[in-house]
Scaffold this motif. Structure first.
Motif, PDB file in Angstrom:
ATOM      1  N   THR A 149       4.986  -1.159  -8.799  1.00 56.80           N
ATOM      2  CA  THR A 149       3.974  -1.892  -8.034  1.00 56.80           C
ATOM      3  C   THR A 149       4.485  -2.107  -6.624  1.00 56.80           C
ATOM      4  O   THR A 149       5.549  -2.700  -6.419  1.00 56.80           O
ATOM      5  N   ASN A 150       3.761  -1.617  -5.663  1.00 63.46           N
ATOM      6  CA  ASN A 150       4.197  -1.756  -4.273  1.00 63.46           C
ATOM      7  C   ASN A 150       4.091  -3.206  -3.815  1.00 63.46           C
ATOM      8  O   ASN A 150       3.228  -3.957  -4.273  1.00 63.46           O
ATOM      9  N   PRO A 151       4.954  -3.611  -2.879  1.00 67.80           N
ATOM     10  CA  PRO A 151       4.944  -4.995  -2.413  1.00 67.80           C
ATOM     11  C   PRO A 151       3.783  -5.287  -1.471  1.00 67.80           C
ATOM     12  O   PRO A 151       3.165  -4.375  -0.912  1.00 67.80           O
ATOM     13  N   VAL A 152       3.506  -6.577  -1.304  1.00 65.57           N
ATOM     14  CA  VAL A 152       2.544  -7.005  -0.295  1.00 65.57           C
ATOM     15  C   VAL A 152       3.179  -6.799   1.077  1.00 65.57           C
ATOM     16  O   VAL A 152       4.233  -7.363   1.370  1.00 65.57           O
ATOM     17  N   LEU A 153       2.538  -5.997   1.904  1.00 63.40           N
ATOM     18  CA  LEU A 153       3.049  -5.717   3.249  1.00 63.40           C
ATOM     19  C   LEU A 153       2.241  -6.408   4.343  1.00 63.40           C
ATOM     20  O   LEU A 153       2.632  -6.370   5.503  1.00 63.40           O
ATOM     21  N   ALA A 154       1.119  -6.995   3.983  1.00 59.92           N
ATOM     22  CA  ALA A 154       0.326  -7.711   4.983  1.00 59.92           C
ATOM     23  C   ALA A 154      -0.536  -8.758   4.303  1.00 59.92           C
ATOM     24  O   ALA A 154      -1.049  -8.541   3.198  1.00 59.92           O
ATOM     25  N   GLU A 155      -0.669  -9.893   4.975  1.00 62.57           N
ATOM     26  CA  GLU A 155      -1.561 -10.960   4.535  1.00 62.57           C
ATOM     27  C   GLU A 155      -2.624 -11.190   5.604  1.00 62.57           C
ATOM     28  O   GLU A 155      -2.312 -11.216   6.800  1.00 62.57           O
ATOM     29  N   VAL A 156      -3.851 -11.337   5.180  1.00 59.01           N
ATOM     30  CA  VAL A 156      -4.938 -11.689   6.091  1.00 59.01           C
ATOM     31  C   VAL A 156      -5.167 -13.190   5.970  1.00 59.01           C
ATOM     32  O   VAL A 156      -5.563 -13.687   4.908  1.00 59.01           O
ATOM     33  N   VAL A 157      -4.863 -13.897   7.051  1.00 55.74           N
ATOM     34  CA  VAL A 157      -4.909 -15.360   7.041  1.00 55.74           C
ATOM     35  C   VAL A 157      -6.118 -15.824   7.839  1.00 55.74           C
ATOM     36  O   VAL A 157      -6.275 -15.489   9.011  1.00 55.74           O
ATOM     37  N   ARG A 158      -6.969 -16.608   7.201  1.00 56.60           N
ATOM     38  CA  ARG A 158      -8.148 -17.184   7.843  1.00 56.60           C
ATOM     39  C   ARG A 158      -8.095 -18.698   7.690  1.00 56.60           C
ATOM     40  O   ARG A 158      -8.007 -19.223   6.577  1.00 56.60           O
ATOM     41  N   SER A 159      -8.107 -19.386   8.835  1.00 59.05           N
ATOM     42  CA  SER A 159      -8.105 -20.854   8.822  1.00 59.05           C
ATOM     43  C   SER A 159      -6.967 -21.397   7.972  1.00 59.05           C
ATOM     44  O   SER A 159      -7.143 -22.288   7.130  1.00 59.05           O
ATOM     45  N   ASP A 160      -5.758 -20.831   8.165  1.00 60.94           N
ATOM     46  CA  ASP A 160      -4.537 -21.249   7.465  1.00 60.94           C
ATOM     47  C   ASP A 160      -4.609 -21.030   5.958  1.00 60.94           C
ATOM     48  O   ASP A 160      -3.901 -21.692   5.187  1.00 60.94           O
ATOM     49  N   PHE A 161      -5.442 -20.094   5.531  1.00 62.30           N
ATOM     50  CA  PHE A 161      -5.595 -19.779   4.108  1.00 62.30           C
ATOM     51  C   PHE A 161      -5.482 -18.267   3.943  1.00 62.30           C
ATOM     52  O   PHE A 161      -6.112 -17.505   4.676  1.00 62.30           O
ATOM     53  N   VAL A 162      -4.659 -17.826   2.986  1.00 59.61           N
ATOM     54  CA  VAL A 162      -4.501 -16.396   2.746  1.00 59.61           C
ATOM     55  C   VAL A 162      -5.747 -15.874   2.034  1.00 59.61           C
ATOM     56  O   VAL A 162      -5.988 -16.179   0.872  1.00 59.61           O
ATOM     57  N   GLU A 163      -6.533 -15.091   2.773  1.00 59.20           N
ATOM     58  CA  GLU A 163      -7.808 -14.610   2.264  1.00 59.20           C
ATOM     59  C   GLU A 163      -7.666 -13.336   1.443  1.00 59.20           C
ATOM     60  O   GLU A 163      -8.367 -13.143   0.442  1.00 59.20           O
ATOM     61  N   SER A 164      -6.765 -12.451   1.860  1.00 59.36           N
ATOM     62  CA  SER A 164      -6.547 -11.213   1.126  1.00 59.36           C
ATOM     63  C   SER A 164      -5.180 -10.667   1.488  1.00 59.36           C
ATOM     64  O   SER A 164      -4.547 -11.098   2.466  1.00 59.36           O
ATOM     65  N   VAL A 165      -4.724  -9.703   0.676  1.00 60.86           N
ATOM     66  CA  VAL A 165      -3.415  -9.097   0.918  1.00 60.86           C
ATOM     67  C   VAL A 165      -3.543  -7.578   0.813  1.00 60.86           C
ATOM     68  O   VAL A 165      -4.463  -7.059   0.170  1.00 60.86           O
ATOM     69  N   HIS A 166      -2.607  -6.895   1.441  1.00 63.88           N
ATOM     70  CA  HIS A 166      -2.553  -5.443   1.394  1.00 63.88           C
ATOM     71  C   HIS A 166      -1.179  -5.018   0.888  1.00 63.88           C
ATOM     72  O   HIS A 166      -0.156  -5.355   1.486  1.00 63.88           O
ATOM     73  N   ARG A 167      -1.167  -4.289  -0.219  1.00 62.42           N
ATOM     74  CA  ARG A 167       0.073  -3.737  -0.745  1.00 62.42           C
ATOM     75  C   ARG A 167       0.262  -2.311  -0.217  1.00 62.42           C
ATOM     76  O   ARG A 167      -0.701  -1.617   0.094  1.00 62.42           O
ATOM     77  N   GLY A 168       1.501  -1.903  -0.154  1.00 61.70           N
ATOM     78  CA  GLY A 168       1.762  -0.553   0.304  1.00 61.70           C
ATOM     79  C   GLY A 168       3.234  -0.227   0.278  1.00 61.70           C
ATOM     80  O   GLY A 168       4.054  -0.957  -0.304  1.00 61.70           O
ATOM     81  N   ALA A 169       3.578   0.875   0.913  1.00 62.36           N
ATOM     82  CA  ALA A 169       4.959   1.342   0.975  1.00 62.36           C
ATOM     83  C   ALA A 169       5.304   1.697   2.409  1.00 62.36           C
ATOM     84  O   ALA A 169       4.443   2.144   3.183  1.00 62.36           O
ATOM     85  N   LEU A 170       6.569   1.509   2.748  1.00 68.09           N
ATOM     86  CA  LEU A 170       7.072   1.793   4.100  1.00 68.09           C
ATOM     87  C   LEU A 170       8.482   2.337   3.976  1.00 68.09           C
ATOM     88  O   LEU A 170       9.289   1.825   3.204  1.00 68.09           O
ATOM     89  N   VAL A 171       8.764   3.380   4.738  1.00 74.20           N
ATOM     90  CA  VAL A 171      10.110   3.947   4.739  1.00 74.20           C
ATOM     91  C   VAL A 171      10.561   4.193   6.170  1.00 74.20           C
ATOM     92  O   VAL A 171       9.751   4.550   7.037  1.00 74.20           O
ATOM     93  N   ILE A 172      11.843   3.972   6.413  1.00 70.14           N
ATOM     94  CA  ILE A 172      12.474   4.300   7.686  1.00 70.14           C
ATOM     95  C   ILE A 172      13.595   5.286   7.398  1.00 70.14           C
ATOM     96  O   ILE A 172      14.437   5.051   6.526  1.00 70.14           O
ATOM     97  N   THR A 173      13.582   6.402   8.102  1.00 73.80           N
ATOM     98  CA  THR A 173      14.643   7.392   7.972  1.00 73.80           C
ATOM     99  C   THR A 173      15.449   7.460   9.254  1.00 73.80           C
ATOM    100  O   THR A 173      14.950   7.182  10.343  1.00 73.80           O
ATOM    101  N   GLY A 174      16.710   7.843   9.113  1.00 67.24           N
ATOM    102  CA  GLY A 174      17.587   7.983  10.262  1.00 67.24           C
ATOM    103  C   GLY A 174      17.526   9.376  10.859  1.00 67.24           C
ATOM    104  O   GLY A 174      16.834  10.266  10.340  1.00 67.24           O
TER     105      GLY A 174
END
Length: 310
Positions: free
Chosen positions: A2-27
Protein backbone atom coordinates in the motif's frame (compact mmCIF):
# COMPACT_ATOMS: atom_id res chain seq x y z
CA UNK A 1 2.27 -2.86 -1.02
CA UNK A 2 0.00 0.00 0.00
CA UNK A 3 1.56 3.26 -1.09
CA UNK A 4 1.88 6.03 1.50
CA UNK A 5 -0.12 9.24 1.65
CA UNK A 6 1.97 11.78 -0.25
CA UNK A 7 -0.44 14.71 -0.14
CA UNK A 8 -3.27 16.00 2.01
CA UNK A 9 -5.93 18.41 0.81
CA UNK A 10 -6.71 20.70 3.73
CA UNK A 11 -9.85 22.84 3.74
CA UNK A 12 -10.60 25.16 6.66
CA UNK A 13 -8.04 23.33 8.86
CA UNK A 14 -9.71 19.98 8.10
CA UNK A 15 -8.17 17.19 6.01
CA UNK A 16 -10.72 16.77 3.23
CA UNK A 17 -8.95 14.14 1.13
CA UNK A 18 -5.61 12.44 0.65
CA UNK A 19 -3.55 11.24 -2.29
CA UNK A 20 -1.45 8.08 -2.07
CA UNK A 21 1.39 7.40 -4.42
CA UNK A 22 5.04 6.55 -4.93
CA UNK A 23 8.14 8.70 -5.33
CA UNK A 24 11.72 7.77 -6.11
CA UNK A 25 14.95 9.74 -6.27
CA UNK A 26 17.92 8.31 -8.13
CA UNK A 27 21.51 9.48 -8.07
CA UNK A 28 23.79 10.28 -11.00
CA UNK A 29 24.84 6.65 -11.20
CA UNK A 30 21.21 5.53 -11.41
CA UNK A 31 20.97 4.01 -7.93
CA UNK A 32 17.99 4.65 -5.66
CA UNK A 33 18.68 7.33 -3.04
CA UNK A 34 15.14 7.67 -1.65
CA UNK A 35 12.03 5.55 -2.21
CA UNK A 36 8.51 6.13 -0.93
CA UNK A 37 6.04 3.43 -1.85
CA UNK A 38 6.31 0.91 -4.65
CA UNK A 39 8.93 2.18 -7.09
CA UNK A 40 9.72 -1.14 -8.77
CA UNK A 41 6.38 -2.31 -10.21
CA UNK A 42 5.63 -1.24 -13.79
CA UNK A 43 3.56 1.88 -14.41
CA UNK A 44 2.48 3.73 -17.53
CA UNK A 45 4.52 6.97 -17.49
CA UNK A 46 2.18 8.47 -20.10
CA UNK A 47 3.67 11.66 -21.56
CA UNK A 48 6.73 11.45 -19.32
CA UNK A 49 7.81 8.90 -21.96
CA UNK A 50 8.19 11.64 -24.57
CA UNK A 51 11.79 12.73 -23.94
CA UNK A 52 12.81 9.05 -24.05
CA UNK A 53 10.93 8.55 -27.30
CA UNK A 54 12.56 11.68 -28.71
CA UNK A 55 15.98 10.18 -27.98
CA UNK A 56 14.87 7.11 -29.91
CA UNK A 57 13.74 9.22 -32.86
CA UNK A 58 17.10 10.99 -33.02
CA UNK A 59 18.87 7.64 -32.92
CA UNK A 60 16.67 6.53 -35.84
CA UNK A 61 17.70 9.49 -38.00
CA UNK A 62 15.49 12.44 -37.01
CA UNK A 63 17.36 15.72 -37.45
CA UNK A 64 15.32 17.98 -35.21
CA UNK A 65 17.06 20.38 -32.82
CA UNK A 66 16.19 23.37 -30.67
CA UNK A 67 12.54 24.44 -30.86
CA UNK A 68 11.54 21.57 -33.13
CA UNK A 69 13.01 18.97 -30.79
CA UNK A 70 11.40 20.61 -27.75
CA UNK A 71 8.04 20.32 -29.49
CA UNK A 72 8.71 16.63 -30.18
CA UNK A 73 8.96 16.18 -26.40
CA UNK A 74 5.89 18.29 -25.68
CA UNK A 75 2.43 17.99 -24.26
CA UNK A 76 1.75 21.43 -25.63
CA UNK A 77 -1.24 23.61 -24.77
CA UNK A 78 -2.42 24.13 -28.35
CA UNK A 79 -1.65 27.84 -28.29
CA UNK A 80 -1.23 29.51 -31.70
CA UNK A 81 2.56 29.31 -31.51
CA UNK A 82 2.42 25.58 -30.83
CA UNK A 83 -0.05 24.86 -33.63
CA UNK A 84 1.87 26.97 -36.18
CA UNK A 85 5.09 25.15 -35.39
CA UNK A 86 3.55 21.69 -35.72
CA UNK A 87 2.05 22.60 -39.10
CA UNK A 88 5.47 23.85 -40.25
CA UNK A 89 7.10 20.57 -39.18
CA UNK A 90 4.56 18.56 -41.13
CA UNK A 91 4.91 20.74 -44.22
CA UNK A 92 8.71 20.47 -44.12
CA UNK A 93 8.37 16.68 -44.27
CA UNK A 94 5.89 16.84 -47.15
CA UNK A 95 3.03 15.86 -44.87
CA UNK A 96 -0.21 17.40 -43.63
CA UNK A 97 -2.44 17.40 -40.60
CA UNK A 98 -4.39 14.53 -42.15
CA UNK A 99 -1.34 12.28 -41.71
CA UNK A 100 -1.54 12.58 -37.91
CA UNK A 101 -3.29 9.70 -36.16
CA UNK A 102 -3.71 11.54 -32.86
CA UNK A 103 -7.38 12.43 -32.30
CA UNK A 104 -8.81 15.87 -32.94
CA UNK A 105 -9.00 17.93 -29.76
CA UNK A 106 -9.41 21.45 -28.45
CA UNK A 107 -6.41 23.31 -26.98
CA UNK A 108 -5.59 22.89 -23.29
CA UNK A 109 -4.99 26.64 -23.13
CA UNK A 110 -8.40 28.11 -22.23
CA UNK A 111 -8.20 31.35 -24.28
CA UNK A 112 -7.04 29.36 -27.31
CA UNK A 113 -9.81 26.83 -26.74
CA UNK A 114 -12.39 29.63 -26.77
CA UNK A 115 -10.99 30.90 -30.08
CA UNK A 116 -11.05 27.48 -31.73
CA UNK A 117 -13.94 26.89 -34.10
CA UNK A 118 -13.67 23.11 -33.88
CA UNK A 119 -11.30 20.44 -32.56
CA UNK A 120 -8.30 19.64 -34.75
CA UNK A 121 -5.61 16.98 -34.65
CA UNK A 122 -2.89 19.60 -34.74
CA UNK A 123 -4.30 21.17 -31.57
CA UNK A 124 -4.08 17.89 -29.65
CA UNK A 125 -1.32 18.14 -27.04
CA UNK A 126 0.66 15.23 -28.51
CA UNK A 127 0.70 16.52 -32.09
CA UNK A 128 4.33 17.63 -31.83
CA UNK A 129 5.40 14.10 -30.93
CA UNK A 130 3.33 12.68 -33.77
CA UNK A 131 4.79 15.17 -36.26
CA UNK A 132 8.26 14.08 -35.12
CA UNK A 133 7.31 10.41 -35.48
CA UNK A 134 6.10 11.00 -39.02
CA UNK A 135 9.22 12.97 -39.90
CA UNK A 136 11.40 10.19 -38.51
CA UNK A 137 9.63 7.73 -40.82
CA UNK A 138 10.28 10.00 -43.81
CA UNK A 139 13.97 10.39 -42.91
CA UNK A 140 14.43 6.66 -42.32
CA UNK A 141 12.47 5.71 -45.44
CA UNK A 142 9.93 3.83 -43.37
CA UNK A 143 6.27 3.72 -44.40
CA UNK A 144 4.21 6.59 -43.02
CA UNK A 145 1.05 4.51 -42.92
CA UNK A 146 0.44 2.71 -39.62
CA UNK A 147 3.33 4.57 -37.98
CA UNK A 148 1.59 4.22 -34.59
CA UNK A 149 1.35 0.43 -34.81
CA UNK A 150 3.53 -1.35 -32.20
CA UNK A 151 4.90 -3.54 -35.02
CA UNK A 152 6.01 -0.58 -37.15
CA UNK A 153 9.81 -0.25 -37.40
CA UNK A 154 9.57 3.20 -35.82
CA UNK A 155 7.85 1.91 -32.70
CA UNK A 156 10.19 -1.06 -32.41
CA UNK A 157 13.10 1.37 -32.56
CA UNK A 158 11.56 3.61 -29.90
CA UNK A 159 10.89 0.65 -27.63
CA UNK A 160 14.55 -0.33 -27.88
CA UNK A 161 15.66 3.21 -26.98
CA UNK A 162 13.30 3.42 -24.00
CA UNK A 163 14.52 0.09 -22.66
CA UNK A 164 18.16 1.13 -23.00
CA UNK A 165 17.57 4.41 -21.16
CA UNK A 166 15.58 2.89 -18.30
CA UNK A 167 17.84 -0.15 -17.98
CA UNK A 168 14.74 -2.35 -17.90
CA UNK A 169 12.76 -4.47 -20.33
CA UNK A 170 9.40 -3.02 -21.27
CA UNK A 171 6.87 -4.76 -19.04
CA UNK A 172 3.80 -4.02 -21.12
CA UNK A 173 2.82 -2.08 -24.23
CA UNK A 174 -0.50 -0.27 -24.27
CA UNK A 175 -2.15 2.50 -26.26
CA UNK A 176 -1.69 6.06 -25.07
CA UNK A 177 -4.45 8.67 -25.21
CA UNK A 178 -2.98 9.97 -28.45
CA UNK A 179 -3.10 6.55 -30.10
CA UNK A 180 0.65 5.87 -30.04
CA UNK A 181 2.18 2.88 -28.24
CA UNK A 182 2.76 3.38 -24.52
CA UNK A 183 5.53 1.53 -22.71
CA UNK A 184 5.31 0.42 -19.07
CA UNK A 185 8.30 0.18 -16.72
CA UNK A 186 9.14 1.12 -13.14
CA UNK A 187 9.34 4.56 -11.58
CA UNK A 188 12.97 3.80 -10.81
CA UNK A 189 13.59 3.18 -14.51
CA UNK A 190 11.84 6.42 -15.40
CA UNK A 191 13.97 8.46 -12.98
CA UNK A 192 17.11 6.68 -14.15
CA UNK A 193 16.32 7.54 -17.77
CA UNK A 194 15.81 11.22 -16.98
CA UNK A 195 19.08 11.28 -15.07
CA UNK A 196 20.91 9.82 -18.06
CA UNK A 197 19.37 12.40 -20.37
CA UNK A 198 20.26 15.26 -18.01
CA UNK A 199 23.97 14.44 -17.69
CA UNK A 200 24.72 13.15 -21.18
CA UNK A 201 27.86 14.86 -22.51
CA UNK A 202 26.70 14.56 -26.10
CA UNK A 203 24.56 12.61 -28.52
CA UNK A 204 20.78 12.38 -28.71
CA UNK A 205 20.29 12.48 -24.95
CA UNK A 206 22.17 15.77 -24.63
CA UNK A 207 20.31 17.20 -27.62
CA UNK A 208 16.95 16.44 -26.00
CA UNK A 209 18.04 17.94 -22.69
CA UNK A 210 19.35 21.11 -24.35
CA UNK A 211 16.18 21.60 -26.39
CA UNK A 212 13.86 21.20 -23.41
CA UNK A 213 15.94 23.50 -21.21
CA UNK A 214 16.11 26.20 -23.87
CA UNK A 215 12.42 26.10 -24.83
CA UNK A 216 10.27 25.24 -21.78
CA UNK A 217 7.21 27.05 -23.20
CA UNK A 218 7.17 24.75 -26.21
CA UNK A 219 7.31 21.68 -23.94
CA UNK A 220 4.07 22.71 -22.21
CA UNK A 221 2.75 26.26 -22.42
CA UNK A 222 1.43 29.28 -20.58
CA UNK A 223 0.77 28.55 -16.91
CA UNK A 224 1.76 24.88 -17.17
CA UNK A 225 3.80 23.11 -14.50
CA UNK A 226 6.62 21.80 -16.69
CA UNK A 227 7.20 25.25 -18.14
CA UNK A 228 7.22 26.81 -14.67
CA UNK A 229 9.60 24.20 -13.24
CA UNK A 230 12.14 24.44 -16.06
CA UNK A 231 11.93 28.23 -16.18
CA UNK A 232 12.60 28.54 -12.44
CA UNK A 233 15.31 25.89 -11.93
CA UNK A 234 18.37 26.23 -14.11
CA UNK A 235 19.29 23.10 -16.02
CA UNK A 236 16.18 21.14 -15.05
CA UNK A 237 14.64 18.69 -17.53
CA UNK A 238 11.00 18.05 -16.58
CA UNK A 239 8.09 16.25 -18.19
CA UNK A 240 4.78 15.32 -16.61
CA UNK A 241 2.24 12.81 -17.77
CA UNK A 242 -1.44 12.06 -17.39
CA UNK A 243 -2.77 10.03 -14.47
CA UNK A 244 -0.57 11.69 -11.88
CA UNK A 245 2.94 11.22 -13.30
CA UNK A 246 5.85 13.64 -13.03
CA UNK A 247 9.53 13.12 -13.82
CA UNK A 248 12.50 15.46 -13.86
CA UNK A 249 16.26 15.59 -13.46
CA UNK A 250 18.76 18.19 -12.37
CA UNK A 251 21.93 18.82 -14.37
CA UNK A 252 23.96 16.89 -11.76
CA UNK A 253 22.06 13.71 -12.61
CA UNK A 254 19.83 13.47 -9.56
CA UNK A 255 16.38 12.55 -10.82
CA UNK A 256 12.84 12.15 -9.48
CA UNK A 257 9.80 10.20 -10.64
CA UNK A 258 6.33 10.40 -9.08
CA UNK A 259 3.12 8.44 -9.68
CA UNK A 260 -0.12 9.11 -7.82
CA UNK A 261 -2.37 6.09 -7.25
CA UNK A 262 -5.60 7.94 -8.04
CA UNK A 263 -4.23 9.67 -11.14
CA UNK A 264 -4.63 13.12 -9.61
CA UNK A 265 -2.23 15.71 -10.98
CA UNK A 266 -2.75 18.32 -8.26
CA UNK A 267 -0.33 16.58 -5.90
CA UNK A 268 2.49 16.31 -8.45
CA UNK A 269 3.64 19.93 -8.51
CA UNK A 270 4.01 20.39 -4.73
CA UNK A 271 5.77 17.02 -4.50
CA UNK A 272 8.11 18.04 -7.30
CA UNK A 273 8.98 21.29 -5.55
CA UNK A 274 9.56 19.48 -2.25
CA UNK A 275 11.84 16.96 -3.98
CA UNK A 276 13.76 19.80 -5.60
CA UNK A 277 14.17 21.45 -2.18
CA UNK A 278 15.37 18.13 -0.75
CA UNK A 279 17.98 17.96 -3.51
CA UNK A 280 19.24 21.45 -2.72
CA UNK A 281 17.73 23.34 -5.65
CA UNK A 282 16.61 26.95 -5.30
CA UNK A 283 12.80 26.77 -5.29
CA UNK A 284 12.16 30.38 -4.30
CA UNK A 285 10.41 31.05 -7.61
CA UNK A 286 8.00 28.15 -7.24
CA UNK A 287 5.90 29.19 -4.25
CA UNK A 288 2.61 28.90 -6.14
CA UNK A 289 3.40 25.33 -7.10
CA UNK A 290 4.75 24.45 -3.65
CA UNK A 291 1.48 25.21 -1.84
CA UNK A 292 -1.51 25.08 -4.21
CA UNK A 293 -4.44 26.88 -2.64
CA UNK A 294 -7.85 25.40 -1.90
CA UNK A 295 -10.65 27.88 -2.58
CA UNK A 296 -13.91 28.49 -0.77
CA UNK A 297 -16.22 31.16 -2.12
CA UNK A 298 -13.42 32.24 -4.42
CA UNK A 299 -11.07 32.86 -1.50
CA UNK A 300 -8.14 30.76 -0.20
CA UNK A 301 -9.32 28.54 2.66
CA UNK A 302 -6.68 25.82 2.59
CA UNK A 303 -3.90 24.17 0.63
CA UNK A 304 -2.47 20.96 -0.72
CA UNK A 305 0.20 19.80 1.75
CA UNK A 306 2.96 17.30 1.10
CA UNK A 307 5.38 15.76 3.61
CA UNK A 308 8.86 17.15 4.08
CA UNK A 309 11.35 14.74 2.55
CA UNK A 310 14.24 13.78 4.81
Amino acid sequence: MTNPVLAEVVRSDFVESVHRGALVITGPEGGVRLALGDVVSPVFPRSSNKPLQAVGMLRAGLRFSGEDLALACASHSGEPGHVKRVLELLSAAGLSEDDLVCPADFPLHVPSMRDAAEPRRVMMNCSGKHAAMLTTCVRADWPVAEYASPDHPLQRSLAEAVSSLTGEPIAHTGVDGCGAPLFAFSLTGLARAFGRIAVAPGGPEAEVASAMRAHPWLVAGTGREDTALMSAVEGLVAKGGAEGVQAFALPDGFAVAIKMDDGAKRACAPLAVEALRYLGADVSGLEELRRPVVLGGGQPVGEVRVPELR
